[in-house]
Design a protein around this motif. Structure first.
Motif, PDB file in Angstrom:
ATOM      1  N   LEU A  22     -29.866  54.164 138.275  1.00 47.28           N
ATOM      2  CA  LEU A  22     -28.899  54.697 137.136  1.00 47.28           C
ATOM      3  C   LEU A  22     -28.780  56.296 137.338  1.00 47.28           C
ATOM      4  CD1 LEU A  22     -29.546  52.440 134.171  1.00 47.28           C
ATOM      5  CD2 LEU A  22     -27.469  52.342 135.720  1.00 47.28           C
ATOM      6  N   SER A  23     -29.942  57.167 137.308  1.00 44.83           N
ATOM      7  CA  SER A  23     -29.801  58.513 137.437  1.00 44.83           C
ATOM      8  C   SER A  23     -29.042  58.978 138.538  1.00 44.83           C
ATOM      9  CB  SER A  23     -31.096  59.195 137.391  1.00 44.83           C
ATOM     10  OG  SER A  23     -31.938  59.039 136.285  1.00 44.83           O
ATOM     11  N   ARG A  24     -28.937  58.361 139.636  1.00 50.24           N
ATOM     12  CA  ARG A  24     -28.110  58.677 140.831  1.00 50.24           C
ATOM     13  C   ARG A  24     -26.627  58.307 140.689  1.00 50.24           C
ATOM     14  NH1 ARG A  24     -32.244  55.062 143.677  1.00 50.24           N
ATOM     15  NH2 ARG A  24     -34.134  56.642 144.401  1.00 50.24           N
ATOM     16  N   LEU A  25     -26.060  57.746 139.688  1.00 54.08           N
ATOM     17  CA  LEU A  25     -24.919  57.561 139.496  1.00 54.08           C
ATOM     18  C   LEU A  25     -24.362  59.028 138.887  1.00 54.08           C
ATOM     19  CD1 LEU A  25     -24.795  54.157 137.836  1.00 54.08           C
ATOM     20  CD2 LEU A  25     -24.239  54.687 140.388  1.00 54.08           C
ATOM     21  N   SER A  26     -23.065  58.936 139.283  1.00 51.25           N
ATOM     22  CA  SER A  26     -22.273  60.247 138.736  1.00 51.25           C
ATOM     23  C   SER A  26     -21.982  59.883 137.072  1.00 51.25           C
ATOM     24  CB  SER A  26     -21.030  60.380 139.437  1.00 51.25           C
ATOM     25  OG  SER A  26     -20.080  59.463 139.136  1.00 51.25           O
ATOM     26  N   ASP A  27     -21.771  61.031 136.395  1.00 56.52           N
ATOM     27  CA  ASP A  27     -21.433  60.942 135.165  1.00 56.52           C
ATOM     28  C   ASP A  27     -20.367  59.826 134.893  1.00 56.52           C
ATOM     29  OD1 ASP A  27     -23.522  62.497 134.323  1.00 56.52           O
ATOM     30  OD2 ASP A  27     -21.914  64.207 134.101  1.00 56.52           O
ATOM     31  N   ARG A  28     -19.246  59.876 135.886  1.00 66.11           N
ATOM     32  CA  ARG A  28     -18.037  59.373 135.576  1.00 66.11           C
ATOM     33  C   ARG A  28     -18.626  57.532 136.007  1.00 66.11           C
ATOM     34  NH1 ARG A  28     -12.151  58.755 135.603  1.00 66.11           N
ATOM     35  NH2 ARG A  28     -11.939  56.666 135.636  1.00 66.11           N
ATOM     36  N   GLU A  29     -19.317  57.237 136.881  1.00 59.01           N
ATOM     37  CA  GLU A  29     -19.832  55.997 137.015  1.00 59.01           C
ATOM     38  C   GLU A  29     -20.477  55.331 135.983  1.00 59.01           C
ATOM     39  OE1 GLU A  29     -20.350  55.830 141.908  1.00 59.01           O
ATOM     40  OE2 GLU A  29     -21.614  57.026 140.733  1.00 59.01           O
ATOM     41  N   LEU A  30     -21.333  56.205 135.440  1.00 57.26           N
ATOM     42  CA  LEU A  30     -22.206  55.892 134.084  1.00 57.26           C
ATOM     43  C   LEU A  30     -21.231  55.692 132.909  1.00 57.26           C
ATOM     44  CD1 LEU A  30     -25.119  58.408 134.254  1.00 57.26           C
ATOM     45  CD2 LEU A  30     -25.206  55.911 134.362  1.00 57.26           C
ATOM     46  N   ALA A  31     -20.143  56.324 132.840  1.00 56.88           N
ATOM     47  CA  ALA A  31     -18.925  56.252 131.773  1.00 56.88           C
ATOM     48  C   ALA A  31     -18.409  54.890 131.904  1.00 56.88           C
ATOM     49  CB  ALA A  31     -18.136  57.401 131.641  1.00 56.88           C
ATOM     50  N   ASP A  32     -18.119  54.555 133.230  1.00 58.59           N
ATOM     51  CA  ASP A  32     -17.353  53.301 133.409  1.00 58.59           C
ATOM     52  C   ASP A  32     -18.290  52.123 132.848  1.00 58.59           C
ATOM     53  OD1 ASP A  32     -15.210  54.596 134.681  1.00 58.59           O
ATOM     54  OD2 ASP A  32     -15.865  54.344 136.523  1.00 58.59           O
ATOM     55  N   LEU A  33     -19.608  52.346 132.929  1.00 61.49           N
ATOM     56  CA  LEU A  33     -20.617  51.284 132.523  1.00 61.49           C
ATOM     57  C   LEU A  33     -20.762  51.374 130.976  1.00 61.49           C
ATOM     58  CD1 LEU A  33     -23.352  51.545 135.598  1.00 61.49           C
ATOM     59  CD2 LEU A  33     -21.371  49.679 135.009  1.00 61.49           C
ATOM     60  N   GLY A  34     -20.183  52.420 130.437  1.00 63.49           N
ATOM     61  CA  GLY A  34     -20.633  52.721 128.887  1.00 63.49           C
ATOM     62  C   GLY A  34     -21.944  53.479 128.616  1.00 63.49           C
ATOM     63  N   ILE A  35     -22.594  54.112 129.601  1.00 65.77           N
ATOM     64  CA  ILE A  35     -23.707  54.608 129.542  1.00 65.77           C
ATOM     65  C   ILE A  35     -23.692  56.148 129.584  1.00 65.77           C
ATOM     66  CG2 ILE A  35     -26.018  54.895 130.409  1.00 65.77           C
ATOM     67  CD1 ILE A  35     -25.662  52.249 131.824  1.00 65.77           C
ATOM     68  N   TYR A  36     -24.181  56.954 128.678  1.00 63.38           N
ATOM     69  CA  TYR A  36     -24.527  58.480 128.812  1.00 63.38           C
ATOM     70  C   TYR A  36     -25.802  58.501 129.447  1.00 63.38           C
ATOM     71  CZ  TYR A  36     -20.921  58.752 125.216  1.00 63.38           C
ATOM     72  OH  TYR A  36     -19.615  58.588 124.430  1.00 63.38           O
ATOM     73  N   ARG A  37     -25.746  59.581 130.088  1.00 61.37           N
ATOM     74  CA  ARG A  37     -27.151  60.091 130.792  1.00 61.37           C
ATOM     75  C   ARG A  37     -28.234  60.096 129.862  1.00 61.37           C
ATOM     76  NH1 ARG A  37     -27.213  60.781 135.834  1.00 61.37           N
ATOM     77  NH2 ARG A  37     -25.091  61.571 136.037  1.00 61.37           N
ATOM     78  N   ALA A  38     -28.194  60.502 128.773  1.00 60.45           N
ATOM     79  CA  ALA A  38     -28.917  60.505 127.947  1.00 60.45           C
ATOM     80  C   ALA A  38     -29.652  59.138 127.494  1.00 60.45           C
ATOM     81  CB  ALA A  38     -28.904  61.538 126.696  1.00 60.45           C
ATOM     82  N   ASP A  39     -28.734  58.370 127.478  1.00 58.63           N
ATOM     83  CA  ASP A  39     -29.068  57.002 126.985  1.00 58.63           C
ATOM     84  C   ASP A  39     -30.122  55.900 128.124  1.00 58.63           C
ATOM     85  OD1 ASP A  39     -28.239  57.362 124.555  1.00 58.63           O
ATOM     86  OD2 ASP A  39     -26.181  56.725 125.134  1.00 58.63           O
ATOM     87  N   ILE A  40     -30.136  56.521 129.524  1.00 60.81           N
ATOM     88  CA  ILE A  40     -30.621  55.750 130.551  1.00 60.81           C
ATOM     89  C   ILE A  40     -32.062  55.150 130.203  1.00 60.81           C
ATOM     90  CG2 ILE A  40     -31.384  55.868 132.736  1.00 60.81           C
ATOM     91  CD1 ILE A  40     -29.183  57.618 133.456  1.00 60.81           C
TER      92      ILE A  40
END
Length: 51
Positions: A22-40
């Protein structure tokens, strides 16, 4: 007892792998999944539901 140690080690490795992937995903990809980087870590641990 060895089974529980083995299972704990497996779970730890799976958790680390999921966090790394998940950390390898971009912020945009994480946002598409509804995840903030700090929430991983919370998401991987199952402490936060994805809506």
């Amino acid at each position: 007892m060895m089974k529980s140690v083995f299972k704990t080690l497996q779970a730890s490795r799976a958790h680390s792998k999921a966090c790394n992937e998940l950390s390898r995903l971009s912020d945009r990809e994480l946002a598409d999944l509804g995840i903030y980087r700090a929430d991983i870590p919370s998401v991987v641990a199952g402490h936060r539901r994805l809506d």
